[in-house]
Design a protein around this motif. Structure first.
Motif, PDB file in Angstrom:
ATOM      1  N   ARG A   1      47.798  51.497  37.194  1.00  0.00           N
ATOM      2  CA  ARG A   1      47.666  50.125  36.693  1.00  0.00           C
ATOM      3  C   ARG A   1      48.963  49.613  36.096  1.00  0.00           C
ATOM      4  O   ARG A   1      49.329  48.444  36.277  1.00  0.00           O
ATOM      5  CB  ARG A   1      46.543  50.063  35.653  1.00  0.00           C
ATOM      6  CG  ARG A   1      45.145  50.264  36.229  1.00  0.00           C
ATOM      7  CD  ARG A   1      44.104  50.109  35.135  1.00  0.00           C
ATOM      8  NE  ARG A   1      42.760  50.267  35.678  1.00  0.00           N
ATOM      9  CZ  ARG A   1      41.655  50.178  34.935  1.00  0.00           C
ATOM     10  NH1 ARG A   1      41.751  49.940  33.628  1.00  0.00           N
ATOM     11  NH2 ARG A   1      40.472  50.345  35.501  1.00  0.00           N
TER      12      ARG A   1
ATOM     13  N   PHE B   1      51.030  46.463  37.391  1.00  0.00           N
ATOM     14  CA  PHE B   1      51.298  45.385  36.435  1.00  0.00           C
ATOM     15  C   PHE B   1      52.778  44.993  36.482  1.00  0.00           C
ATOM     16  O   PHE B   1      53.119  43.803  36.478  1.00  0.00           O
ATOM     17  CB  PHE B   1      50.908  45.844  35.028  1.00  0.00           C
ATOM     18  CG  PHE B   1      51.273  44.876  33.943  1.00  0.00           C
ATOM     19  CD1 PHE B   1      50.497  43.739  33.723  1.00  0.00           C
ATOM     20  CD2 PHE B   1      52.389  45.096  33.137  1.00  0.00           C
ATOM     21  CE1 PHE B   1      50.842  42.845  32.714  1.00  0.00           C
ATOM     22  CE2 PHE B   1      52.732  44.211  32.137  1.00  0.00           C
ATOM     23  CZ  PHE B   1      51.955  43.073  31.919  1.00  0.00           C
TER      24      PHE B   1
ATOM     25  N   ASN C   1      54.319  41.348  37.877  1.00  0.00           N
ATOM     26  CA  ASN C   1      55.149  40.525  36.997  1.00  0.00           C
ATOM     27  C   ASN C   1      56.542  40.305  37.584  1.00  0.00           C
ATOM     28  O   ASN C   1      57.113  39.226  37.403  1.00  0.00           O
ATOM     29  CB  ASN C   1      55.260  41.186  35.617  1.00  0.00           C
ATOM     30  CG  ASN C   1      54.046  40.919  34.753  1.00  0.00           C
ATOM     31  OD1 ASN C   1      53.951  39.896  34.092  1.00  0.00           O
ATOM     32  ND2 ASN C   1      53.111  41.845  34.768  1.00  0.00           N
TER      33      ASN C   1
END
Length: 290
Positions: free
Chosen positions: A105, A109, A113
């Protein structure tokens, strides 16, 4: 009955395809018309003011003496800092995300981004550079602060382009290298990087061309001057760049200054076209298909 339904479905698909094709051609035609109109206006206004003296002269209060040399050299010096910083950090980040990072995760992430940062308006990076480099690190309104701000602007684009280039190298080639006794780093250094360099360089050049052409909003914030009569002699020197110089000319009320700005736009467009042409040539020349 079934055959008639299939024929009607095929006709419907053909009709929709023609409609979408017409919309696509219309959109492209409108875009090309707008581009042609813009180029015609710039060339008709600026060619008469474009000369060797224009390229060699510094900014001046008189139209016949004004030149873009300070902005041109400022852009060159800025790219000399921005290019190595952004390419080294961008390629290193891409290598870590693709070759070393565990897919979890947190990694997803970071990747999401990074992709989002590639689409953020440049003014946001200008505010970040003002806070981080000018105030927190006390670099002031200098060349190094502006160059590092530009590095932040193009870094996400280089990371994404480098990831795609590294990902395009087949997994079987990596496995064959490791099976021959090479370590993971030797495989990356001798196999993965050479195979992905054309895509990395292409993405880096396109990102840097964006930095040259979109420097006005962030660099106004971090202190690029509208008129400089010397070229930078150190990382802590005051500076200006071509977009800032062009912007200052367009803000003047006399109509002749608009023509001088058009001449500066021609110079900037020529540099951008050359950089994009080099990127396309590198891609076509060195790209390998597996």
């Amino acid at each position: 009955m079934t055959q008639q339904i299939n024929i009607s479905q095929i006709k419907g698909r053909v009709t929709r395809n023609k409609i979408y094709k017409g919309i696509f051609i219309l959109a492209i035609s409108l875009a090309m018309l707008a581009l042609a109109t813009l180029l015609y206006r710039i060339l008709s206004q600026g060619l008469g003011y474009l000369s060797i003296d224009f390229l060699k002269n510094y900014p001046a209060p008189y139209i016949e003496e004004a030149g873009i040399f300070a902005g041109l050299m400022g852009s060159v010096f800025m790219m000399c800092i921005t290019a190595p910083v952004s390419i080294i950090l961008g390629v290193s980040t891409a290598l870590y995300l693709e070759e070393y990072a565990t897919q979890n995760r947190f990694t997803r992430f970071i990747q999401v981004n990074v992709q989002n940062l590639a689409g953020i308006p440049s003014i946001v990076f200008g505010l970040l550079g003002l806070t981080l480099f000018v105030y927190l690190l006390a670099m002031g309104y200098t060349l190094i602060a502006g160059a590092l701000t530009m590095s932040l602007l193009v870094l996400p684009v280089i990371v994404v382009a480098s990831q795609e280039a590294i990902r395009s190298v087949p997994k079987e080639i990596r496995e064959a290298s490791i099976a021959m006794g090479a370590t993971k780093w030797q495989t990356i250094w001798r196999i993965v990087l050479p195979a992905s360099i054309p895509g990395i360089i292409t993405g880096a050049i396109l990102a840097l061309s964006r930095a040259i052409g979109e420097t006005a909003p962030p660099l106004i914030i971090v202190g690029a001057a509208a008129a400089i009569y010397t070229i930078p002699d150190s990382f802590l020197s005051k500076y200006t760049v071509m977009p800032i110089q062009i912007y200052s000319w367009t803000a003047r009320p006399q109509e002749e200054w608009q023509f001088v700005a058009a001449a500066g736009i021609i110079v900037l467009l020529a540099i951008l076209l050359c950089m994009n042409a080099v990127a396309v040539w590198i891609r076509n020349k060195f790209q390998k298909r597996y």
